[in-house]
Write an enzyme that holds these catalytic residues in place. Structure first.
Site, mmCIF file in Angstrom:
data_model
loop_
_atom_site.group_PDB
_atom_site.id
_atom_site.type_symbol
_atom_site.label_atom_id
_atom_site.label_comp_id
_atom_site.label_asym_id
_atom_site.label_seq_id
_atom_site.Cartn_x
_atom_site.Cartn_y
_atom_site.Cartn_z
ATOM 1 C CG ASP A 309 -22.168 33.105 27.598
ATOM 2 O OD1 ASP A 309 -21.925 32.169 27.787
ATOM 3 O OD2 ASP A 309 -21.985 34.097 26.873
ATOM 4 C CD GLU A 505 -20.969 29.707 22.037
ATOM 5 O OE1 GLU A 505 -20.593 30.569 21.535
ATOM 6 O OE2 GLU A 505 -22.005 29.716 22.609
HETATM 7 C C1 GLC Z 1 -20.595 32.819 23.835
HETATM 8 C C2 GLC Z 1 -20.110 31.986 24.795
HETATM 9 C C3 GLC Z 1 -19.056 32.393 25.669
HETATM 10 C C4 GLC Z 1 -18.346 33.845 25.138
HETATM 11 C C5 GLC Z 1 -19.374 34.708 24.881
HETATM 12 C C6 GLC Z 1 -18.799 35.866 23.920
HETATM 13 O O1 GLC Z 1 -21.916 32.664 23.690
HETATM 14 O O2 GLC Z 1 -21.023 30.960 25.572
HETATM 15 O O3 GLC Z 1 -18.058 31.426 26.017
HETATM 16 O O4 GLC Z 1 -17.351 34.174 25.996
HETATM 17 O O5 GLC Z 1 -20.401 34.191 24.175
HETATM 18 O O6 GLC Z 1 -18.306 35.683 22.937
#
Ligand code: GLC
Length: 613
Positions: A309, A505
């Site tokens: 991530d 988030e």
């Molecule tokens: C974020 C998220 C993830 C996402 C990634 C790219 O922090 O946790 O779900 O796909 O970054 O945007």
């Protein structure tokens, strides 16, 4: 002097045997090389290509950069980057399909200039439609699809979304989130299909929609594993309460509660898995070799590739990047979403391999997995956007599909005196509430921007606009921001649409699920003065225990997306109520998390509840 072919081959063989010429470089990327032969299997093509690659080319394939971090597009060719992404809200300006396609085609042309001509994977969070692209159709967020509990609908949404993503030139979505949400105070509750693994597993049909339609894109099962089961207050990220926190379960409990959706996604052939920011019993998932390699790749037999991530690798050993990279790659991460300082990542991993602290075999496994998916999805044959797909963006067919999804997602929780569907005798309908006429609030997070925002952030139909479109002739729909008791009392029916300010988030983590003051006051004013219907437009259950007795009818509408007419369709009876609760609706906060509440009494409404009328 130009050597004849035979002598050239002998000379090359000599140089290779003396270690003066890497075998990979010696095997040039001739246009007739097996990896360019589309009649061969993805695995065979990947094996041939891998054998031709230098260490630098291999590590480039493992590197994913955010589009905004690539100051000089030539870095893509120079460093042989394997992937770029658009993070939440990261889009070209103007933000049109044509501008996206031109941007990504430009990136791809850089990649195609490299010695071996390996196309880029371009990823974006298309989590409820192509939400980074203005003009795309936005569907209900996953919690609404969990309420609809219609896997075929989810697959159709996946197919439609894939068309709009492919039209923009991207070829990979970081979706679906297969999180099993256990505490709805979590800011990612709405990204979950629900609180039970069997429900979430059922909804993995969307993977086939993304990957097997007329415009296939890679899907991502995320976030592996246990992101929805963290302990309240355990997060050490920013001021988050749950997100990126610690999941405290035995492996048996984790396997029963959070693993099954990933098993289902692997069985569905998901191309990639994204690792969770969260920890399991104190160990960062990004460093969990047992779960990533032994369980996901071993026991579950996952053949795709694992992506980290956003800067998740950096969190493993804060301050020691080399150790973090070593642990992440050693754990089984194949591609790193760096996403900014991609040169530092490349330099660091190269040093780790050259020092023997990361085995070459681990690099080869990672690159083979990535290349196999690039061949599987036809990137070498179709690296550039297909202009014929542009008409699918925002199309009437996709909007109709979204409207149907909204209809199926609504859950009827209370209906005193058969208030719903709205009677034709109700000639004067008063509508109020913070989310009655606010497109941004019904879209939620991951909409145009990462966090989303109140207000008219793009095109779409609000709830009240939908009511006006669908209301029978002769029925007046009046919207008032703050109606008086008298105004409410003069209406045949009051409709209060309450909700939340958008979030994404951990920024949506909360210790308070009560209605905002204006909505609470609106419910009180309207429901005291006339028959009232309350519609909740939210990413999760809100606390309505105190208000419930005065409410006539109660509907959960979740985050419906751009097609607000779908709400009106059901309220006026043009479509039937069919949704059921994907999560428990608590009476109070002490009833959270599900499964381990302090207050074990009956919830306000149980998981699976939903009236038909
Ligand atoms: C974020 C998220 C993830 C996402 C990634 C790219 O922090 O946790 O779900 O796909 O970054 O945007």
């Amino acid at each position: 002097m130009k050597l004849r072919p035979l002598n050239a081959a002998l000379a090359q063989g000599l140089l290779v045997s003396l270690g003066l010429l890497p075998l990979a470089l010696a095997r040039s990327a001739s246009p007739t090389a097996p990896y360019r032969d589309a009649s061969l299997s993805p695995e065979a093509r990947a094996a041939d290509l891998l054998a031709r690659m230098t260490l630098a080319e291999k590590i480039g394939q493992m590197t994913q950069a955010e589009r905004g971090a690539v100051r000089d597009p030539q870095d893509i060719a120079t460093l042989g980057l394997g992937s770029l992404l658009s993070g939440g809200g990261s889009a070209p300006s103007p933000n049109t399909t044509a501008d996206w396609a031109a941007m990504i085609a430009g990136f791809q042309k850089q990649a195609l200039q490299t010695r071996l001509g390996i196309p880029l994977l371009y990823g974006t969070d298309a989590v409820h439609g192509h939400n980074n692209l203005l003009g795309a159709v936005l569907y209900p967020h996953n919690i609404g699809l969990g309420a609809a509990r219609d896997p075929e609908l989810a697959a159709q949404i996946g197919r439609a979304t894939a068309e709009e993503v492919a039209a923009s030139g991207a070829n990979w979505t970081f979706s679906p989130c297969l999180c099993v949400v256990r505490d709805v105070r979590w800011g990612r509750t709405y990204e979950s299909f629900g609180e039970r693994p069997e429900l979430v597993s059922e909804m993995t049909g969307i993977v086939g929609g993304y990957q097997n339609g007329p415009a296939p894109i890679l899907a991502t099962a995320k976030h592996f594993v246990g992101d929805g089961g963290t302990t309240y207050g355990s997060s050490t990220t920013d001021d988050y309460l749950l997100d990126q926190g610690d999941t405290r379960l035995s492996e048996a409990q984790l396997s029963a509660l959070h693993l099954p959706p990933f098993e289902a996604a692997v069985k569905a052939g998901v191309a990639s898995v994204m690792v969770s920011f969260s920890s399991l019993n104190g160990l960062k998932m990004h460093a969990d070799q047992h779960l990533i390699t032994e369980v996901l790749k071993g026991k579950l037999g996952f053949q795709g590739f694992v992506v980290s991530d956003w800067a998740g690798v950096d969190q493993i050993v804060p301050g020691d990047y080399a150790r973090s990279v070593r642990k992440a790659i050693g754990a089984g991460i194949d591609m790193v979403m760096v996403p900014n300082d991609y040169r530092r990542f490349i330099t660091t991993l190269t040093a780790e391999v050259e020092a023997g602290r990361v085995p070459q075999a681990r690099i080869d496994d990672a690159v083979r997995r990535i290349l196999t998916q690039k061949f599987r999805f036809g990137l070498f044959e179709r690296p550039l956007p297909d202009p014929a797909l542009a008409s699918s963006v925002g199309s009437a067919a996709h909007r109709a599909l979204a409207r149907r999804a909204v209809q199926e997602s609504l859950v009827l929780l209370k209906n005193r005196d058969g208030l719903l569907p709205i009677s034709r005798t109700a000639k004067r309908i008063l509508v109020t509430g913070s989310s009655a006429d606010d497109l941004g609030r019904q879209l939620g997070g991951w909409s145009v921007t990462w966090q989303g925002a109140n207000g008219r952030t793009r095109t779409g139909t609000t709830v009240v606009e939908g009511l006006r479109q669908v209301a029978p002739a002769g029925t007046k729909v009046e919207y008032l921001r703050t109606p008086t008791a008298a105004q409410a009392g003069s209406a045949d029916l009051g409709l209060v649409v309450v909700g939340e300010t958008p979030y994404a988030e951990g920024k949506g983590d909360t210790s308070d699920l009560s209605l905002n003051a204006a909505d609470a006051a609106a419910v009180d004013t309207v429901c005291r003065a006339t028959k009232c219907v309350v519609v909740v437009v939210s990413g999760r259950p809100l606390l309505l225990t105190d208000q419930l007795p005065q409410i006539g009818a109660l509907v959960a509408a979740w985050l419906p997306g751009t097609e607000g007419e779908g709400v009106a369709d059901v309220l006026f009876g043009a479509a039937k109520f069919g949704g059921t609760l994907p999560v428990t609706w608590p009476r109070n906060l002490r009833q959270l998390p599900v499964g381990r509440p302090q207050d074990t009494g009956a919830p306000l409404f149980p998981y699976g509840f939903g009236l038909r009328r």
